[in-house]
Enzyme design. Sequence first.
Site, PDB file in Angstrom:
ATOM      1  N   ALA A 160       0.869  -1.176   0.000  1.00  0.00           N
ATOM      2  CA  ALA A 160       0.000   0.000   0.000  1.00  0.00           C
ATOM      3  C   ALA A 160       0.909   1.230   0.000  1.00  0.00           C
ATOM      4  O   ALA A 160       2.063   1.166   0.439  1.00  0.00           O
ATOM      5  CB  ALA A 160      -0.893  -0.012   1.237  1.00  0.00           C
TER       6      ALA A 160
ATOM      7  N   GLY B 240       0.979  -5.171   1.134  1.00  0.00           N
ATOM      8  CA  GLY B 240      -0.235  -5.359   0.339  1.00  0.00           C
ATOM      9  C   GLY B 240       0.038  -6.101  -0.971  1.00  0.00           C
ATOM     10  O   GLY B 240      -0.881  -6.681  -1.546  1.00  0.00           O
TER      11      GLY B 240
ATOM     12  N   GLU C 112      -0.203  -9.593  -0.043  1.00  0.00           N
ATOM     13  CA  GLU C 112      -1.632  -9.829   0.245  1.00  0.00           C
ATOM     14  C   GLU C 112      -2.459  -9.928  -1.044  1.00  0.00           C
ATOM     15  O   GLU C 112      -3.406 -10.707  -1.122  1.00  0.00           O
ATOM     16  CB  GLU C 112      -2.162  -8.725   1.168  1.00  0.00           C
ATOM     17  CG  GLU C 112      -1.580  -8.834   2.575  1.00  0.00           C
ATOM     18  CD  GLU C 112      -1.870  -7.618   3.443  1.00  0.00           C
ATOM     19  OE1 GLU C 112      -1.529  -6.494   3.014  1.00  0.00           O
ATOM     20  OE2 GLU C 112      -2.438  -7.778   4.525  1.00  0.00           O
TER      21      GLU C 112
ATOM     22  N   GLU D 111       5.010  -4.755   7.472  1.00  0.00           N
ATOM     23  CA  GLU D 111       4.181  -3.751   8.154  1.00  0.00           C
ATOM     24  C   GLU D 111       4.699  -3.386   9.541  1.00  0.00           C
ATOM     25  O   GLU D 111       4.646  -2.229   9.942  1.00  0.00           O
ATOM     26  CB  GLU D 111       2.723  -4.223   8.246  1.00  0.00           C
ATOM     27  CG  GLU D 111       1.955  -4.145   6.936  1.00  0.00           C
ATOM     28  CD  GLU D 111       2.128  -5.368   6.055  1.00  0.00           C
ATOM     29  OE1 GLU D 111       3.013  -6.206   6.357  1.00  0.00           O
ATOM     30  OE2 GLU D 111       1.395  -5.478   5.064  1.00  0.00           O
TER      31      GLU D 111
HETATM   32  N1  CO8 Z   1       4.546   3.414  -0.887  1.00  0.00           N
HETATM   33  C1  CO8 Z   1       4.885   4.581  -1.467  1.00  0.00           C
HETATM   34  N2  CO8 Z   1       5.968   4.742  -2.255  1.00  0.00           N
HETATM   35  C2  CO8 Z   1       6.745   3.668  -2.470  1.00  0.00           C
HETATM   36  C3  CO8 Z   1       6.447   2.407  -1.887  1.00  0.00           C
HETATM   37  C4  CO8 Z   1       5.284   2.310  -1.068  1.00  0.00           C
HETATM   38  N3  CO8 Z   1       4.880   1.148  -0.529  1.00  0.00           N
HETATM   39  N4  CO8 Z   1       7.398   1.536  -2.268  1.00  0.00           N
HETATM   40  C5  CO8 Z   1       8.248   2.213  -3.047  1.00  0.00           C
HETATM   41  N5  CO8 Z   1       7.866   3.499  -3.171  1.00  0.00           N
HETATM   42  C6  CO8 Z   1       8.505   4.573  -3.932  1.00  0.00           C
HETATM   43  C7  CO8 Z   1       9.723   5.111  -3.213  1.00  0.00           C
HETATM   44  O1  CO8 Z   1       9.365   6.022  -2.224  1.00  0.00           O
HETATM   45  C8  CO8 Z   1      10.493   5.729  -4.359  1.00  0.00           C
HETATM   46  O2  CO8 Z   1       9.934   6.984  -4.643  1.00  0.00           O
HETATM   47  P1  CO8 Z   1      10.887   8.269  -4.952  1.00  0.00           P
HETATM   48  O3  CO8 Z   1      11.630   7.867  -6.197  1.00  0.00           O
HETATM   49  O4  CO8 Z   1       9.905   9.369  -5.157  1.00  0.00           O
HETATM   50  O5  CO8 Z   1      11.778   8.406  -3.769  1.00  0.00           O
HETATM   51  C9  CO8 Z   1      10.179   4.809  -5.533  1.00  0.00           C
HETATM   52  O6  CO8 Z   1       9.020   4.061  -5.159  1.00  0.00           O
HETATM   53  C10 CO8 Z   1      11.296   3.822  -5.814  1.00  0.00           C
HETATM   54  O7  CO8 Z   1      11.601   3.155  -4.603  1.00  0.00           O
HETATM   55  P2  CO8 Z   1      13.078   3.107  -3.966  1.00  0.00           P
HETATM   56  O8  CO8 Z   1      13.903   4.277  -4.432  1.00  0.00           O
HETATM   57  O9  CO8 Z   1      12.936   2.927  -2.491  1.00  0.00           O
HETATM   58  O10 CO8 Z   1      13.638   1.793  -4.664  1.00  0.00           O
HETATM   59  P3  CO8 Z   1      14.690   0.761  -4.054  1.00  0.00           P
HETATM   60  O11 CO8 Z   1      15.004  -0.178  -5.171  1.00  0.00           O
HETATM   61  O12 CO8 Z   1      15.815   1.466  -3.403  1.00  0.00           O
HETATM   62  O13 CO8 Z   1      13.874  -0.006  -2.906  1.00  0.00           O
HETATM   63  C11 CO8 Z   1      11.976  -1.175  -1.979  1.00  0.00           C
HETATM   64  C12 CO8 Z   1      12.764  -0.797  -3.263  1.00  0.00           C
HETATM   65  C13 CO8 Z   1      12.807  -2.161  -1.126  1.00  0.00           C
HETATM   66  C14 CO8 Z   1      10.706  -1.869  -2.467  1.00  0.00           C
HETATM   67  C15 CO8 Z   1      11.641   0.088  -1.151  1.00  0.00           C
HETATM   68  O14 CO8 Z   1      11.056   1.042  -2.003  1.00  0.00           O
HETATM   69  C16 CO8 Z   1      10.693  -0.163  -0.018  1.00  0.00           C
HETATM   70  O15 CO8 Z   1      11.098  -0.670   1.022  1.00  0.00           O
HETATM   71  N6  CO8 Z   1       9.395   0.198  -0.188  1.00  0.00           N
HETATM   72  C17 CO8 Z   1       8.408   0.058   0.856  1.00  0.00           C
HETATM   73  C18 CO8 Z   1       7.885  -1.364   0.899  1.00  0.00           C
HETATM   74  C19 CO8 Z   1       6.905  -1.532   2.029  1.00  0.00           C
HETATM   75  O16 CO8 Z   1       7.181  -1.304   3.183  1.00  0.00           O
HETATM   76  N7  CO8 Z   1       5.682  -1.986   1.653  1.00  0.00           N
HETATM   77  C20 CO8 Z   1       4.621  -2.235   2.609  1.00  0.00           C
HETATM   78  C21 CO8 Z   1       3.764  -1.029   2.751  1.00  0.00           C
HETATM   79  S1  CO8 Z   1       2.585  -1.224   4.043  1.00  0.00           S
HETATM   80  C22 CO8 Z   1       1.371  -2.175   3.379  1.00  0.00           C
HETATM   81  O17 CO8 Z   1       1.439  -2.611   2.252  1.00  0.00           O
HETATM   82  C23 CO8 Z   1       0.214  -2.478   4.278  1.00  0.00           C
HETATM   83  C24 CO8 Z   1      -1.010  -2.962   3.492  1.00  0.00           C
HETATM   84  C25 CO8 Z   1      -2.211  -2.998   4.372  1.00  0.00           C
HETATM   85  C26 CO8 Z   1      -2.590  -1.629   4.856  1.00  0.00           C
HETATM   86  C27 CO8 Z   1      -3.818  -1.655   5.686  1.00  0.00           C
HETATM   87  C28 CO8 Z   1      -4.005  -0.348   6.429  1.00  0.00           C
HETATM   88  C29 CO8 Z   1      -5.101  -0.386   7.413  1.00  0.00           C
END
Ligand code: CO8
Length: 254
Positions: free
Chosen positions: A63, A108, A111, A131
């Site tokens: 998400a 997500g 999921e 998460e």
């Molecule tokens: N949300 C928003 N932006 C994201 C996300 C995300 N989940 N994942 C990646 N991005 C964005 C980055 O911020 C980045 O943006 P920018 O270029 O503007 O800085 C762009 O995508 C590229 O990402 P990275 O530069 O970080 O790329 P890397 O290759 O260095 O890293 C990763 C890739 C490892 C995937 C890293 O981006 C990361 O850790 N992302 C977050 C992953 C994460 O934690 N996902 C889980 C989110 S929580 C969730 O899914 C809960 C679902 C249920 C919610 C229910 C609520 C009640």
Amino acid sequence: MGVTLTIDQHIARVVIDRPEALNAMNESVLVQMKQAVDSIQNNENVRVAIFMGGGVKSFVAGADINYMSSMTPLEGEKWGKFGQSVFMAISELRCPTIAVIQGYALGGGTELAISCDLRIASEKACFAQPEVKLGIIPGFGGTQRLTRLIGPGYAKQMIFTGDQFSALQALAMGLVNEVVSHDKLIERVDALAQSIISGSPNGIRLAKEAIEHGLQGSLNKGLQLEAALFGLCFASPEQREGMTAFVEKRKPKF
Ligand code: CO8
């Protein structure tokens, strides 16, 4: 960019494409996903639905964290319920569904993958429920579907640590059905879809219904439903065609 749906030769393809955020799901993505799922459910012609991420790096990176970062508890609950409803609509699709995971399936993203019936992963795929690293819990069905799919031991390991798991680790845990080389991924998924399409659509639909309902109740209730649905198969011309084709030593036409 967002979610695109194409339907061709009985196969629906749903592509989640937000390259600027590794296909992370915000409200607009989930709304478009629900519209695509409704269109598939309303199209009798579709026999397999494939879900995949755009680009090569990511299936879905979860998400959208920016979108969630300032939510209140009430907004968080509403967002969780909305995501759950979209993923429930996916799991309730009558046709079989396949998640094609070429890269990151995080939060997500995992999921979404486990809301599908089958998961085919590239060797480069990786899975996590990160998460707790963000101070939240899986909220789009992860605490429930993941536990049912891979058992409480592995589910708790994934959810408590938030660690990333490779495609081969995911295979060993039963999280994915198959791992294939990155460049053969689409070819393999197309072959799998064709294999499903060659079977009786009515039989497959009823088998899915029996499996899904059976999982939610007792063995006895599940067996009763299986017997009822088994009987129903004999009301379909597909049963006649399937068995006649066998007797006549030819391929059935479904
Ligand atoms: N949300 C928003 N932006 C994201 C996300 C995300 N989940 N994942 C990646 N991005 C964005 C980055 O911020 C980045 O943006 P920018 O270029 O503007 O800085 C762009 O995508 C590229 O990402 P990275 O530069 O970080 O790329 P890397 O290759 O260095 O890293 C990763 C890739 C490892 C995937 C890293 O981006 C990361 O850790 N992302 C977050 C992953 C994460 O934690 N996902 C889980 C989110 S929580 C969730 O899914 C809960 C679902 C249920 C919610 C229910 C609520 C009640």
